[in-house]
Design a protein around this motif. Structure first.
Motif, short mmCIF file in Angstrom:
data_model
loop_
_atom_site.label_atom_id
_atom_site.label_comp_id
_atom_site.label_asym_id
_atom_site.label_seq_id
_atom_site.Cartn_x
_atom_site.Cartn_y
_atom_site.Cartn_z
N GLN A 54 16.28 52.12 27.07
CA GLN A 54 14.92 52.28 26.56
C GLN A 54 14.90 52.12 25.04
O GLN A 54 14.07 51.42 24.48
CB GLN A 54 14.43 53.69 26.94
CG GLN A 54 12.94 53.78 27.17
CD GLN A 54 12.54 55.22 27.48
OE1 GLN A 54 13.33 55.98 28.07
NE2 GLN A 54 11.35 55.60 27.06
N ALA A 55 15.86 52.76 24.37
CA ALA A 55 15.93 52.66 22.90
C ALA A 55 16.23 51.21 22.49
O ALA A 55 15.63 50.68 21.55
CB ALA A 55 17.02 53.59 22.36
N ALA A 56 17.14 50.56 23.21
CA ALA A 56 17.54 49.20 22.85
C ALA A 56 16.35 48.24 22.97
O ALA A 56 16.11 47.42 22.09
CB ALA A 56 18.70 48.74 23.74
N ILE A 57 15.59 48.38 24.05
CA ILE A 57 14.44 47.50 24.25
C ILE A 57 13.40 47.77 23.15
O ILE A 57 12.85 46.84 22.55
CB ILE A 57 13.84 47.67 25.67
CG1 ILE A 57 14.84 47.11 26.70
CG2 ILE A 57 12.48 46.98 25.79
CD1 ILE A 57 14.46 47.34 28.15
N LEU B 49 26.49 50.74 26.48
CA LEU B 49 26.14 49.89 25.32
C LEU B 49 26.29 48.41 25.68
O LEU B 49 25.47 47.58 25.28
CB LEU B 49 27.02 50.24 24.11
CG LEU B 49 26.68 51.55 23.40
CD1 LEU B 49 27.79 51.96 22.45
CD2 LEU B 49 25.34 51.46 22.67
N ALA B 50 27.34 48.09 26.42
CA ALA B 50 27.54 46.69 26.82
C ALA B 50 26.38 46.24 27.72
O ALA B 50 25.92 45.10 27.63
CB ALA B 50 28.88 46.53 27.52
N MET B 51 25.90 47.14 28.56
CA MET B 51 24.74 46.82 29.42
C MET B 51 23.51 46.58 28.56
O MET B 51 22.74 45.65 28.80
CB MET B 51 24.42 48.02 30.33
CG MET B 51 24.98 47.96 31.70
SD MET B 51 24.30 49.40 32.58
CE MET B 51 25.79 50.29 32.84
N ALA B 52 23.34 47.42 27.54
CA ALA B 52 22.17 47.29 26.65
C ALA B 52 22.24 45.97 25.90
O ALA B 52 21.21 45.32 25.66
CB ALA B 52 22.10 48.47 25.69
N ARG B 53 23.44 45.55 25.55
CA ARG B 53 23.58 44.26 24.86
C ARG B 53 23.17 43.13 25.81
O ARG B 53 22.47 42.19 25.43
CB ARG B 53 25.02 44.03 24.39
CG ARG B 53 25.18 42.64 23.77
CD ARG B 53 26.59 42.33 23.34
NE ARG B 53 27.51 42.67 24.37
CZ ARG B 53 28.63 43.37 24.19
NH1 ARG B 53 28.96 43.77 22.98
NH2 ARG B 53 29.42 43.63 25.19
N LYS B 54 23.59 43.25 27.06
CA LYS B 54 23.26 42.22 28.04
C LYS B 54 21.74 42.14 28.24
O LYS B 54 21.15 41.07 28.33
CB LYS B 54 23.96 42.56 29.36
CG LYS B 54 24.13 41.39 30.24
CD LYS B 54 25.28 41.57 31.22
CE LYS B 54 25.37 40.35 32.11
NZ LYS B 54 25.49 40.68 33.51
N GLU B 55 21.14 43.29 28.27
CA GLU B 55 19.70 43.39 28.51
C GLU B 55 18.88 42.81 27.34
O GLU B 55 17.87 42.15 27.53
CB GLU B 55 19.38 44.87 28.70
CG GLU B 55 17.95 45.23 28.99
CD GLU B 55 17.56 44.98 30.44
OE1 GLU B 55 18.45 45.01 31.32
OE2 GLU B 55 16.36 44.72 30.67
N PRO C 186 23.74 42.48 19.37
CA PRO C 186 25.13 42.90 19.18
C PRO C 186 25.20 44.41 18.94
O PRO C 186 24.26 45.00 18.41
CB PRO C 186 25.58 42.13 17.92
CG PRO C 186 24.57 41.04 17.74
CD PRO C 186 23.29 41.53 18.34
N VAL C 187 26.32 45.01 19.32
CA VAL C 187 26.45 46.47 19.31
C VAL C 187 27.42 46.95 18.23
O VAL C 187 28.52 46.42 18.09
CB VAL C 187 26.94 46.93 20.71
CG1 VAL C 187 27.43 48.36 20.69
CG2 VAL C 187 25.84 46.75 21.74
N VAL C 188 26.97 47.98 17.49
CA VAL C 188 27.82 48.66 16.50
C VAL C 188 28.07 50.08 17.02
O VAL C 188 27.11 50.80 17.30
CB VAL C 188 27.09 48.81 15.14
CG1 VAL C 188 28.02 49.40 14.09
CG2 VAL C 188 26.49 47.50 14.68
N THR C 189 29.33 50.48 17.13
CA THR C 189 29.59 51.84 17.58
C THR C 189 30.89 52.36 16.97
O THR C 189 31.76 51.58 16.58
CB THR C 189 29.58 51.92 19.14
OG1 THR C 189 29.56 53.29 19.53
CG2 THR C 189 30.80 51.25 19.77
N GLU C 190 30.97 53.68 16.90
CA GLU C 190 32.05 54.30 16.10
C GLU C 190 33.36 54.47 16.88
O GLU C 190 33.36 54.82 18.05
CB GLU C 190 31.56 55.68 15.61
CG GLU C 190 32.57 56.40 14.76
CD GLU C 190 31.98 57.56 13.95
OE1 GLU C 190 30.74 57.74 13.94
OE2 GLU C 190 32.77 58.30 13.35
#
Ligand code: PEP
Ligand code: MN
Length: 350
Positions: free
Chosen positions: A112-115, A150-156, A160-164
């Protein structure tokens, strides 16, 4: 020491200089420029005699580097570094916005946040799967499951994803699942971890420690570059002062200071920098005005239910308004908003 090659030198002459550096037991860092190639040297405890190199064919001059940091310094590379993450260019004319929740809490919350951030024009998605928390009893993140989400959110979304990453093990997982490895404020001087991500093929997003000087931040970046990873993005996220009207004091004066000393891009995180939702927008706009290359912002679909940093998370509507403010402001300060090529983000992981 920086070896500046002649403009019309041959590839063999460059190779010969590199070999000589390596035979001396040091590390060579070729830096191709628009007009000529330079080669940085690290690993030397004592100064090197310029004559060692100035007599080699193809060498224009050998310049001692006066700063304690070398590879991050403008003395070594005068022009800005532009770092590519899939379709996004960081550090060029385009202003880049990384947005998303503080932490990955569930698939639904993250998607939801990613979209929401994608629709508002964000260029990259953030979200912690490994959370370094002050209390051991606070939510520590979902770990590997969080990375999968996160990988799912990137696909959706194609973002690109930034994570710690917080240690060696999580660094391995983050480089496998994400596009950019974030090193948090609390780990800015975790030198083993810096060396580890310095050997990674993924760009590194390095946050300033909460009591770190600019020189210390640049020396930490130097750790990453000296291992061979030149793709480092710096981030100001507020420092500790006596002021108690905000979670931290956002040090925007560091932006022009970084620009003067280093070719690396610098971002601002006004979410951690202020800790308070309604202060995030004004400081985000100020960051663009002062010359930052981008922003990292926390956005949550339902901040009241957030498992971490709810009070500083923007609501999606606030984020949309901020993005439209930034779009209108950018041309006034000689920037554009980065407009990534359309893509599914997979290029970021090539
Ligand atoms: C974060 O960005 O998730 C974070 C923990 O920030 P910092 O390291 O700046 O505190
Ligand atoms: Mn946070």
């Amino acid at each position: 020491m920086l070896i500046v090659m002649e403009r019309d030198c041959s590839a063999e002459q460059i190779q010969r200089v590199i070999q000589k550096i390596e035979v001396m037991g040091f590390k060579a860092h070729p830096i191709p420029g628009e007009v000529r190639t330079a080669i940085g040297i690290t690993g030397n405890a004592a100064p090197i005699d310029p004559a060692e190199f100035e007599t080699l064919p193809g060498v224009e001059e050998a310049i001692p580097v006066t700063k304690p940091y070398k590879l991050v310094s403008r003395e070594v590379k005068p022009y800005d570094s532009v770092i590519k993450v899939g379709p996004v260019s960081i550090g060029g004319p385009g202003f880049v916005v990384i947005a998303g929740p503080c932490a990955v809490e569930s698939e639904a919350q993250t998607i939801q946040a990613a979209i929401a951030v994608k629709e508002a024009g964000a260029h990259m998605l953030r979200g912690g799967a490994f959370k370094p928390r002050t209390s051991p009893y606070s939510f520590q993140g979902m770990g590997l499951e969080g990375l999968r989400i996160l990988a799912m959110a990137r696909k959706e979304t194609g973002l690109p994803v930034v994570t710690e990453a917080v240690d060696d093990e999580s660094a391995g997982l983050v480089e496998e699942y994400a596009d950019v490895i974030q090193i948090g404020a609390r780990n800015m001087q975790n030198f083993q971890l810096l060396k580890r991500v310095g050997r990674s093929a993924r760009p590194v997003f390095l946050k300033r420690g909460m009591s770190a000087t600019l020189d210390e931040l640049l020396m930490s970046a130097e750790y990453v570059l000296s291992e061979g990873n030149y793709n480092v993005v710096l981030c100001e996220r507020g420092v500790r002062t006596f002021a108690n009207h905000a979670r931290n004091t956002l040090d925007l004066s560091v932006i022009p200071a970084v620009k003067k000393r280093s070719h690396l891009p610098i971002f601002v995180d006004p979410s951690h920098g202020t800790g308070i939702r309604d202060k995030v927008g004004p400081l985000a706009r100020a960051s663009l005005a002062v010359g930052a290359d981008g922003l990292m912002l926390e956005v949550h679909p339902d901040p009241d239910k957030a498992l971490s940093d709810g009070p500083q998370a923007l609501l999606p509507q606030m984020f949309r308004e901020l993005m439209s403010d930034l779009e209108r402001m950018a041309p006034l300060v000689g920037r554009t908003m980065e407009s990534p090529r359309k893509g599914d983000g997979s290029a970021a992981r090539a």
